[in-house]
Design a protein around this motif. Structure first.
Motif, short mmCIF file in Angstrom:
data_model
loop_
_atom_site.label_atom_id
_atom_site.label_comp_id
_atom_site.label_asym_id
_atom_site.label_seq_id
_atom_site.Cartn_x
_atom_site.Cartn_y
_atom_site.Cartn_z
N ALA A 47 0.83 -1.20 0.00
CA ALA A 47 0.00 0.00 0.00
C ALA A 47 0.86 1.25 0.00
O ALA A 47 1.92 1.28 0.63
CB ALA A 47 -0.92 0.01 1.23
N ALA A 49 0.27 5.68 0.24
CA ALA A 49 -0.72 6.73 0.48
C ALA A 49 -0.02 8.06 0.64
O ALA A 49 1.00 8.17 1.33
CB ALA A 49 -1.53 6.41 1.74
N ALA A 60 3.49 0.81 3.14
CA ALA A 60 3.38 -0.32 4.06
C ALA A 60 3.81 -1.59 3.33
O ALA A 60 3.41 -1.81 2.19
CB ALA A 60 1.95 -0.47 4.56
N ARG A 64 6.74 -5.69 7.38
CA ARG A 64 6.14 -5.27 8.65
C ARG A 64 6.54 -3.87 9.09
O ARG A 64 6.39 -3.51 10.25
CB ARG A 64 6.46 -6.26 9.79
CG ARG A 64 5.97 -7.66 9.46
CD ARG A 64 6.12 -8.55 10.66
NE ARG A 64 5.72 -9.92 10.33
CZ ARG A 64 5.42 -10.82 11.25
NH1 ARG A 64 5.46 -10.50 12.53
NH2 ARG A 64 5.06 -12.03 10.90
N VAL A 66 6.23 0.39 8.21
CA VAL A 66 5.62 1.50 7.47
C VAL A 66 6.70 2.55 7.35
O VAL A 66 7.32 2.93 8.35
CB VAL A 66 4.39 2.06 8.20
CG1 VAL A 66 3.88 3.33 7.51
CG2 VAL A 66 3.28 1.03 8.28
N MET C 1 -3.23 0.61 5.68
CA MET C 1 -2.53 1.78 6.19
C MET C 1 -3.28 3.04 5.78
O MET C 1 -3.76 3.13 4.66
CB MET C 1 -1.13 1.83 5.58
CG MET C 1 -0.37 3.08 5.91
SD MET C 1 0.98 3.32 4.74
CE MET C 1 0.10 3.12 3.17
N SER C 12 -1.89 1.61 10.94
CA SER C 12 -1.58 0.44 10.13
C SER C 12 -1.90 -0.83 10.92
O SER C 12 -1.90 -0.83 12.14
CB SER C 12 -0.11 0.43 9.71
OG SER C 12 0.72 0.24 10.83
N VAL C 16 0.46 -11.49 11.11
CA VAL C 16 0.43 -12.33 9.92
C VAL C 16 -0.49 -13.51 10.20
O VAL C 16 -0.44 -14.10 11.28
CB VAL C 16 1.85 -12.83 9.59
CG1 VAL C 16 1.82 -13.85 8.46
CG2 VAL C 16 2.74 -11.66 9.24
N GLU C 19 -0.10 -16.51 12.74
CA GLU C 19 0.94 -16.22 13.73
C GLU C 19 0.42 -15.42 14.93
O GLU C 19 1.15 -15.15 15.86
CB GLU C 19 2.09 -15.42 13.10
CG GLU C 19 2.85 -16.23 12.07
CD GLU C 19 4.04 -15.46 11.52
OE1 GLU C 19 4.53 -14.53 12.19
OE2 GLU C 19 4.48 -15.78 10.41
N ALA C 47 -8.03 -4.13 6.88
CA ALA C 47 -8.27 -2.73 6.49
C ALA C 47 -8.41 -1.86 7.73
O ALA C 47 -8.97 -2.28 8.74
CB ALA C 47 -9.53 -2.63 5.64
N VAL C 48 -7.88 -0.67 7.64
CA VAL C 48 -8.07 0.34 8.68
C VAL C 48 -8.47 1.64 7.99
O VAL C 48 -8.00 1.94 6.90
CB VAL C 48 -6.79 0.59 9.53
CG1 VAL C 48 -6.45 -0.64 10.35
CG2 VAL C 48 -5.62 1.00 8.66
N ALA C 60 -11.26 -3.64 10.06
CA ALA C 60 -12.02 -4.80 9.59
C ALA C 60 -11.09 -6.00 9.55
O ALA C 60 -9.95 -5.89 9.11
CB ALA C 60 -12.58 -4.54 8.20
N MET D 1 -14.12 -2.01 3.70
CA MET D 1 -14.79 -1.24 4.75
C MET D 1 -14.64 0.25 4.46
O MET D 1 -13.57 0.68 4.02
CB MET D 1 -14.12 -1.54 6.08
CG MET D 1 -14.58 -0.68 7.21
SD MET D 1 -13.38 -0.73 8.56
CE MET D 1 -11.85 -0.38 7.63
#
Lengths: 72, 72, 72, 72
Positions: A47, A49, A60, A64, A66, C1, C12, C16, C19, C47-48, C60, D1
């Protein structure tokens, strides 16, 4: 992929998982020329932005992290 | 999938990986009719985004290109 | 993110699938420091999104819930 | 979302590929109560987006259709 707030540039991630070359590129939307290439992620970027004022890009990654890049 | 900034049209990608027919379509949100069909990508399109002024659409594909389309 | 509407923070998701450790983190975009870590989802968060006024974050998850968090 | 433009509601897709029950739900962001449940897609819904004025929701599905729903 994301347009800059002013509609002049596009940021996109490239690189395929397992092949390396994980970059974020900024393009001129009119000419299609690459303006900037950011490296730094060690796994696929999923991603990108723009900050609301268009001065920075957040990326991102599967690594792991950002990362926040300044766009000159 | 993405609404145009004026809320009148919707852009969406179609085509299934391995089956070809990779297009970006623009629909009239009121009538559901297809207004425009863009071709050009050689692999699946995974994102579409309107420019802030609604005059162009950017599409990012598994073919590793980002294309910018003018919306008449 | 996702950037906060004021461009000062980034939300973000991490963790995983398989895990555990499914969290949503809020970062200071200038310093890169983690400001807040939200837990509560039992599977990967995909998703955020910030509320338009920047006061809340929705997340979500694969656990089939959407959760809304207040950002102090 | 996705948050509604006024920050009062959240739209999300549910249903897992191969299990059916493909719906789009609209939630009250304050109470967490489901306000509306839309059905109609025959495969997983992978994106939902509010129209800019918050009156409609578009949903894109693996069934290769984009549907537009009015939010009363």
């Amino acid at each position: 992929m994301a347009w800059s707030p002013d509609g002049k540039r596009i940021a996109s991630a490239s690189g395929v998982e397992g092949e390396g070359d994980y970059t974020v590129q900024v393009w001129d939307a009119s000419t299609g020329k690459t303006l900037l290439t950011y490296t730094g992620h060690t796994e696929a970027v999923h991603a990108v932005a723009w900050s609301p004022d268009g001065s920075r890009i957040a990326s991102a990654s599967q690594d792991r992290t950002v990362q926040v890049w300044s766009v000159g």
